[in-house]
Write an enzyme that holds these catalytic residues in place. Structure first.
Site, PDB file in Angstrom:
ATOM      1  N   GLU A   1     -12.772  14.838   7.673  1.00  0.00           N
ATOM      2  CA  GLU A   1     -13.314  14.072   6.543  1.00  0.00           C
ATOM      3  C   GLU A   1     -13.019  12.615   6.791  1.00  0.00           C
ATOM      4  O   GLU A   1     -12.149  12.291   7.585  1.00  0.00           O
ATOM      5  CB  GLU A   1     -12.590  14.446   5.240  1.00  0.00           C
ATOM      6  CG  GLU A   1     -12.468  15.897   5.026  1.00  0.00           C
ATOM      7  CD  GLU A   1     -11.542  16.243   3.873  1.00  0.00           C
ATOM      8  OE1 GLU A   1     -10.964  15.335   3.240  1.00  0.00           O
ATOM      9  OE2 GLU A   1     -11.416  17.435   3.624  1.00  0.00           O
TER      10      GLU A   1
ATOM     11  N   LYS B   1     -11.346   9.075   5.705  1.00  0.00           N
ATOM     12  CA  LYS B   1     -10.226   8.637   4.877  1.00  0.00           C
ATOM     13  C   LYS B   1     -10.711   7.436   4.086  1.00  0.00           C
ATOM     14  O   LYS B   1     -10.967   6.370   4.646  1.00  0.00           O
ATOM     15  CB  LYS B   1      -9.026   8.273   5.750  1.00  0.00           C
ATOM     16  CG  LYS B   1      -7.771   7.988   4.958  1.00  0.00           C
ATOM     17  CD  LYS B   1      -6.568   7.898   5.889  1.00  0.00           C
ATOM     18  CE  LYS B   1      -5.262   7.869   5.120  1.00  0.00           C
ATOM     19  NZ  LYS B   1      -5.144   6.792   4.163  1.00  0.00           N
TER      20      LYS B   1
ATOM     21  N   ASP C   1     -10.642   4.354   1.563  1.00  0.00           N
ATOM     22  CA  ASP C   1      -9.632   3.333   1.341  1.00  0.00           C
ATOM     23  C   ASP C   1      -9.735   2.775  -0.079  1.00  0.00           C
ATOM     24  O   ASP C   1     -10.264   1.699  -0.310  1.00  0.00           O
ATOM     25  CB  ASP C   1      -9.822   2.211   2.374  1.00  0.00           C
ATOM     26  CG  ASP C   1      -8.582   1.357   2.486  1.00  0.00           C
ATOM     27  OD1 ASP C   1      -7.552   1.718   1.890  1.00  0.00           O
ATOM     28  OD2 ASP C   1      -8.656   0.312   3.164  1.00  0.00           O
TER      29      ASP C   1
ATOM     30  N   TYR D   1     -11.616  15.146  -2.521  1.00  0.00           N
ATOM     31  CA  TYR D   1     -11.346  15.754  -1.215  1.00  0.00           C
ATOM     32  C   TYR D   1     -10.240  16.807  -1.197  1.00  0.00           C
ATOM     33  O   TYR D   1      -9.820  17.243  -0.128  1.00  0.00           O
ATOM     34  CB  TYR D   1     -11.013  14.670  -0.194  1.00  0.00           C
ATOM     35  CG  TYR D   1     -10.025  13.621  -0.673  1.00  0.00           C
ATOM     36  CD1 TYR D   1      -8.729  13.955  -1.005  1.00  0.00           C
ATOM     37  CD2 TYR D   1     -10.418  12.287  -0.786  1.00  0.00           C
ATOM     38  CE1 TYR D   1      -7.843  13.003  -1.433  1.00  0.00           C
ATOM     39  CE2 TYR D   1      -9.526  11.322  -1.221  1.00  0.00           C
ATOM     40  CZ  TYR D   1      -8.238  11.685  -1.545  1.00  0.00           C
ATOM     41  OH  TYR D   1      -7.357  10.736  -1.975  1.00  0.00           O
TER      42      TYR D   1
ATOM     43  N   LYS E   1      -6.048   6.930  12.024  1.00  0.00           N
ATOM     44  CA  LYS E   1      -6.485   5.622  11.526  1.00  0.00           C
ATOM     45  C   LYS E   1      -7.366   4.941  12.563  1.00  0.00           C
ATOM     46  O   LYS E   1      -7.035   4.909  13.740  1.00  0.00           O
ATOM     47  CB  LYS E   1      -5.262   4.736  11.237  1.00  0.00           C
ATOM     48  CG  LYS E   1      -4.332   5.331  10.199  1.00  0.00           C
ATOM     49  CD  LYS E   1      -4.799   5.054   8.797  1.00  0.00           C
ATOM     50  CE  LYS E   1      -4.353   3.708   8.386  1.00  0.00           C
ATOM     51  NZ  LYS E   1      -3.689   3.536   7.159  1.00  0.00           N
TER      52      LYS E   1
ATOM     53  N   CYS F   1      -5.945 -35.091  -0.308  1.00  0.00           N
ATOM     54  CA  CYS F   1      -7.222 -34.388  -0.342  1.00  0.00           C
ATOM     55  C   CYS F   1      -8.146 -34.893   0.768  1.00  0.00           C
ATOM     56  O   CYS F   1      -8.394 -36.093   0.860  1.00  0.00           O
ATOM     57  CB  CYS F   1      -7.882 -34.587  -1.705  1.00  0.00           C
ATOM     58  SG  CYS F   1      -9.525 -33.846  -1.778  1.00  0.00           S
TER      59      CYS F   1
ATOM     60  N   CYS G   1     -11.197 -36.771  -0.998  1.00  0.00           N
ATOM     61  CA  CYS G   1     -11.107 -37.989  -1.806  1.00  0.00           C
ATOM     62  C   CYS G   1      -9.806 -38.747  -1.620  1.00  0.00           C
ATOM     63  O   CYS G   1      -9.608 -39.801  -2.209  1.00  0.00           O
ATOM     64  CB  CYS G   1     -11.324 -37.663  -3.284  1.00  0.00           C
ATOM     65  SG  CYS G   1      -9.940 -36.773  -4.014  1.00  0.00           S
TER      66      CYS G   1
ATOM     67  N   CYS H   1      -6.173 -30.363  -5.459  1.00  0.00           N
ATOM     68  CA  CYS H   1      -6.461 -31.787  -5.582  1.00  0.00           C
ATOM     69  C   CYS H   1      -6.601 -32.062  -7.077  1.00  0.00           C
ATOM     70  O   CYS H   1      -7.443 -31.462  -7.745  1.00  0.00           O
ATOM     71  CB  CYS H   1      -7.761 -32.134  -4.860  1.00  0.00           C
ATOM     72  SG  CYS H   1      -8.377 -33.764  -5.345  1.00  0.00           S
TER      73      CYS H   1
ATOM     74  N   CYS I   1     -13.452 -36.173  -7.355  1.00  0.00           N
ATOM     75  CA  CYS I   1     -13.499 -35.566  -6.025  1.00  0.00           C
ATOM     76  C   CYS I   1     -14.855 -34.867  -5.837  1.00  0.00           C
ATOM     77  O   CYS I   1     -15.196 -33.971  -6.617  1.00  0.00           O
ATOM     78  CB  CYS I   1     -12.328 -34.584  -5.926  1.00  0.00           C
ATOM     79  SG  CYS I   1     -12.203 -33.754  -4.349  1.00  0.00           S
TER      80      CYS I   1
HETATM   81  S1  IVH Z   1      -5.884  14.540   1.512  1.00  0.00           S
HETATM   82  C1  IVH Z   1      -1.710  16.410   0.983  1.00  0.00           C
HETATM   83  N1  IVH Z   1      -8.160  13.454   2.178  1.00  0.00           N
HETATM   84  O1  IVH Z   1      -4.874   8.977   1.848  1.00  0.00           O
HETATM   85  C2  IVH Z   1      -2.944  15.715   1.394  1.00  0.00           C
HETATM   86  N2  IVH Z   1      -6.422  12.012   1.429  1.00  0.00           N
HETATM   87  O2  IVH Z   1      -2.065   9.189   3.084  1.00  0.00           O
HETATM   88  C3  IVH Z   1      -3.587  14.993   0.299  1.00  0.00           C
HETATM   89  N3  IVH Z   1      -7.071   9.640   1.302  1.00  0.00           N
HETATM   90  O3  IVH Z   1      -2.912   9.506  -0.986  1.00  0.00           O
HETATM   91  C4  IVH Z   1      -4.483  13.923   0.692  1.00  0.00           C
HETATM   92  N4  IVH Z   1      -9.156   9.913   1.984  1.00  0.00           N
HETATM   93  O4  IVH Z   1      -5.179   8.456  -1.314  1.00  0.00           O
HETATM   94  C5  IVH Z   1      -6.907  13.230   1.739  1.00  0.00           C
HETATM   95  N5  IVH Z   1     -10.267  12.654   2.758  1.00  0.00           N
HETATM   96  C6  IVH Z   1      -9.023  12.431   2.322  1.00  0.00           C
HETATM   97  C7  IVH Z   1      -8.570  11.122   1.985  1.00  0.00           C
HETATM   98  C8  IVH Z   1      -7.246  10.961   1.555  1.00  0.00           C
HETATM   99  C9  IVH Z   1      -8.240   9.033   1.556  1.00  0.00           C
HETATM  100  C10 IVH Z   1      -5.853   8.932   0.860  1.00  0.00           C
HETATM  101  C11 IVH Z   1      -5.224   9.488  -0.385  1.00  0.00           C
HETATM  102  C12 IVH Z   1      -3.838   9.879  -0.012  1.00  0.00           C
HETATM  103  C13 IVH Z   1      -3.612   9.125   1.253  1.00  0.00           C
HETATM  104  C14 IVH Z   1      -2.721   9.967   2.156  1.00  0.00           C
END
Ligand code: IVH
Length: 667
Positions: free
Chosen positions: A111, A113, A115, A223, A310, A405, A408, A423, A429
């Site tokens: 999946e 991740k 942000d 997720y 990551k 500045c 000015c 400033c 200005c």
């Molecule tokens: S699973 C026990 N799936 O990443 C596992 N987390 O470092 C539960 N996050 O706190 C998390 N995308 O905020 C999972 N597809 C994904 C995610 C995800 C983002 C974040 C989430 C979590 C942190 C874990």
């Protein structure tokens, strides 16, 4: 009555369906206007028949502006984090470790991740009962009221295959487009910008006012599901089911049975993620079978059955050629690094933000240094380090923050406790003058349809030095400018003319007084129905107004203490701009509630909360958000919070209902 009840049910179901089509499937099937009409009808029926109230009604998404402290809640299942990996090698190790531990075939679900900021939702009998933030992993904040405003979060589930009770976890996200819109708006309102969508999302979720949350159009992707009676053994299959209940489950999930497939996924999304509407920073790999997950178990911090891979934050090394200092609309000085152009994630980077003096100092930056530039979740690339080994013996000059500045020449100030330099020459200005004119002409202020380029011309060629000068411009002046014809000149003069009927509160907003955004301007205009009254208000009188604190009050005082501003306002008045609240608004005003502070709480059936708020202000009273010793009355509707009632009883504050309040006004 039966007919009404069934119409209400029909409207709720229809609106739920359209919400789902729009926010989860991104495939609306009716025009917005039609949706609004249905919503309006439902709101009216609910107001007329309070006995049909339902906290899960689609009307409850708009967010009341009840201010509420967040209550800490213990998580039934702790919210753990994932261990991070940064290379394919580490992913291989995870895979092989899992293979050894399970000693049987397994699938890995890949999946993205996301942000943003994580959230855990509890559903009971198909209804959302609680939304809690991660907090410290064992306890989080109850942010249910805020989460309810997110349109892609189902309040009621679809179908009938969901377990009676379960939790679902996911990420609250602010899409890039919303992030850009929000930052643009904040820039206009002179508020600090959010560094990235993650901060914006978590900041928004912690807002005390759900109406603000509702206005920010957050999204939520899910997720992870937890519960004793989940429908399937597969994590993947459970999420597929959750999709049918109305959750937004990303459609980028992939179930892999070999390590090669996992690597393909990593490679593909490393690039493709850049086209997504939301920020992602990696891939999450999870063992699919819940039985196998249980066998693998947890370490103290994270599950053994999952890891995060990551994405590499994209970095490049390049030479620092020079540093320039830019002056913003409110005089903030931003240091910018001018770099030897370098390719970074598909775009050529020539400039990077250096933020402030402290950051320059901590990098010990010298001209000619080789610097590491990074493009993370932020929009503007930043310098994250200096390669000191690459410094030549002929070390360049140390980069020092300017003292005056660059536009000015005025000596800069750095207010105590702040990282930024300003400033102070706001009336002399050039970028500040132009910035204020640009603000004045925006749509939400005086709506004079010109952009920064035209403002530049007006400043440079016609010598416009403030917003009042705009009203002295004549057709011949405009025709002397490049690119201007008779038609554009006419249009401009027409919008100037029209701006003379723009309401007083927008004129006040247009002046660009620091910290006076649209909402504050409206508040001030209703408390001080004319510019004259506002000018004469003392600090004490200003701070008595609901939600006007010392910082705003002082800024208003400073503004009117400046002779140049007084002249400016007087000129605008002379040219015919609105300097007082309109007769219409004024005619409804009374002193009936003068000196009374009233707190509104709960939900109402005769008028809306906003209408009551307006009535209090119209009649000279003060509306406050929280009960205190200063509160005279609580105007209480249905479902008033128990903590407020308790506090009211303790302080001996009188609680009145809608009828009693309306009687007070009728007397
Ligand atoms: S699973 C026990 N799936 O990443 C596992 N987390 O470092 C539960 N996050 O706190 C998390 N995308 O905020 C999972 N597809 C994904 C995610 C995800 C983002 C974040 C989430 C979590 C942190 C874990």
């Amino acid at each position: 009555m039966n007919e009404v009840a069934s119409r209400v049910r029909y409207l709720r179901d229809t609106l739920d369906q359209h919400n789902y089509n729009y926010y989860v499937l991104s495939a609306p099937t009716i025009p917005d206007k039609e949706f609004d009409l249905l919503m309006k009808e439902l709101e009216e029926l609910e107001a007329q028949y309070p006995e049909l109230a339902d906290p899960h009604s689609p009307t409850k998404r708009v967010g009341s502006d009840l201010s509420k402290e967040f209550e800490p809640v213990a998580h039934k299942y702790p919210m753990l984090s994932l261990s991070n990996t940064y290379s394919e090698e580490e992913v291989r190790e995870f895979y092989e470790r899992t293979e050894r531990a399970l000693n049987e075939p397994f699938d890995i679900v890949c999946e993205l991740k996301y942000d943003g900021t994580s959230i855990s939702l509890t559903y009971e009998n198909g209804k959302l009962v609680r939304a809690v933030t991660r907090g410290d992993g064992t306890r989080g904040d109850d942010v249910t009221a805020n989460v309810k405003t997110i349109r892609s979060v189902p309040l009621k589930l679809r179908g009938d295959t969901y377990p009676a009770e379960f939790e679902i976890r996911g990420e609250i996200l602010l899409p890039w487009a919303e992030f850009d819109r929000l930052n643009k708006e904040r820039e206009e309102q002179e508020e600090p910008l959010f560094a990235n969508p993650r901060n914006a999302a978590s900041g928004t979720l912690k807002q005390q006012n759900p109406a603000i949350v509702a206005s920010r159009r957050l999204d939520a992707y899910f997720y992870y599901m937890l519960g004793d009676n989940l429908p399937c053994d597969g994590h993947y299959e459970n999420l597929e089911m959750a999709r049918t209940w109305g959750f937004k489950i990303p459609d980028v999930l992939r179930k892999c049975s070999t390590l090669e497939e996992v690597f393909d996924y990593l490679k593909y999304w490393d690039v493709a993620r850049k086209e997504l509407p939301v920020a992602t920073d990696g891939v999450v790999l999870k063992v699919n079978s819940i039985r196998q997950q249980r066998n693998l178990g947890f370490t103290s911090k994270s599950p053994r059955w999952a890891i995060a891979y990551k994405f590499q934050a994209e970095q490049a090394v390049t030479r620092l050629n020079s540093v320039s200092f830019q002056v913003g609309r409110i005089g903030t000085i931003t240091p910018v690094a001018n770099l030897e152009p370098v390719l970074l994630s598909g775009t050529t980077v020539k400039r990077a933000s250096l933020h402030n003096e402290d950051i320059i100092e901590s990098l010990d930056l010298h001209l000619g240094d080789y610097v590491m530039v990074e493009k993370g979740g932020e929009i503007i690339p930043k310098i994250v380090g200096v390669d000191t080994d690459a410094r030549s013996i002929l070390l360049g000059d140390k980069v020092r923050f300017v003292q005056t500045c660059p536009e000015c020449g005025t000596k800069l100030v750095r207010p105590e406790g702040e990282a930024a330099h300003y400033c102070p020459n706001d009336t002399g200005c050039p970028p500040q003058i132009k910035g204020r004119i640009e603000h004045f002409v925006t749509r939400r202020a005086l709506d004079i349809g010109i952009g920064p380029e035209t403002v530049d011309d007006l400043y440079e060629v016609l010598g416009v030095r403030n917003v009042a000068d705009l009203y002295t411009i004549e057709e011949a002046d405009l025709l002397s400018l490049e690119r201007w014809g008779e038609r554009s000149a006419r249009n401009f003069l027409d919008s100037l003319e029209k701006s003379k009927s723009v309401p007083y509160e927008r004129v006040l907003y247009g002046l660009g007084i620091r910290f006076v955004g649209e909402t504050v301007a409206r508040r001030l205009a209703s408390a001080f129905p004319s510019m004259e009254e506002l000018q004469q208000a003392s600090l004490e009188v200003l701070t008595e107004v609901d939600e006007i604190g010392d910082r705003i009050a002082q800024s208003v005082m400073d503004y009117f203490a400046d002779e140049a501003n007084l002249i400016l306002v007087a000129r605008l008045k002379e040219y015919g701009l609105q300097m007082k609240i309109s007769e219409e608004k004024l005619s409804g005003r009374t002193d009936k509630l003068k000196g009374l502070t009233i707190v509104i709480s709960g939900t109402f059936s005769i008028h809306s909360r906003d209408e009551y708020k307006a009535m209090i202000e119209q009649n000279g009273g003060k509306n406050s958000g929280s009960v205190s010793g200063k509160t005279d009355y609580i105007l209480a509707g249905e479902n008033m919070g128990p903590s407020k009632l308790e506090k009211a009883a303790k302080l001996g504050v009188k609680v009145i209902n809608e009828e009693e309040f309306l009687n007070m006004l009728a007397e």
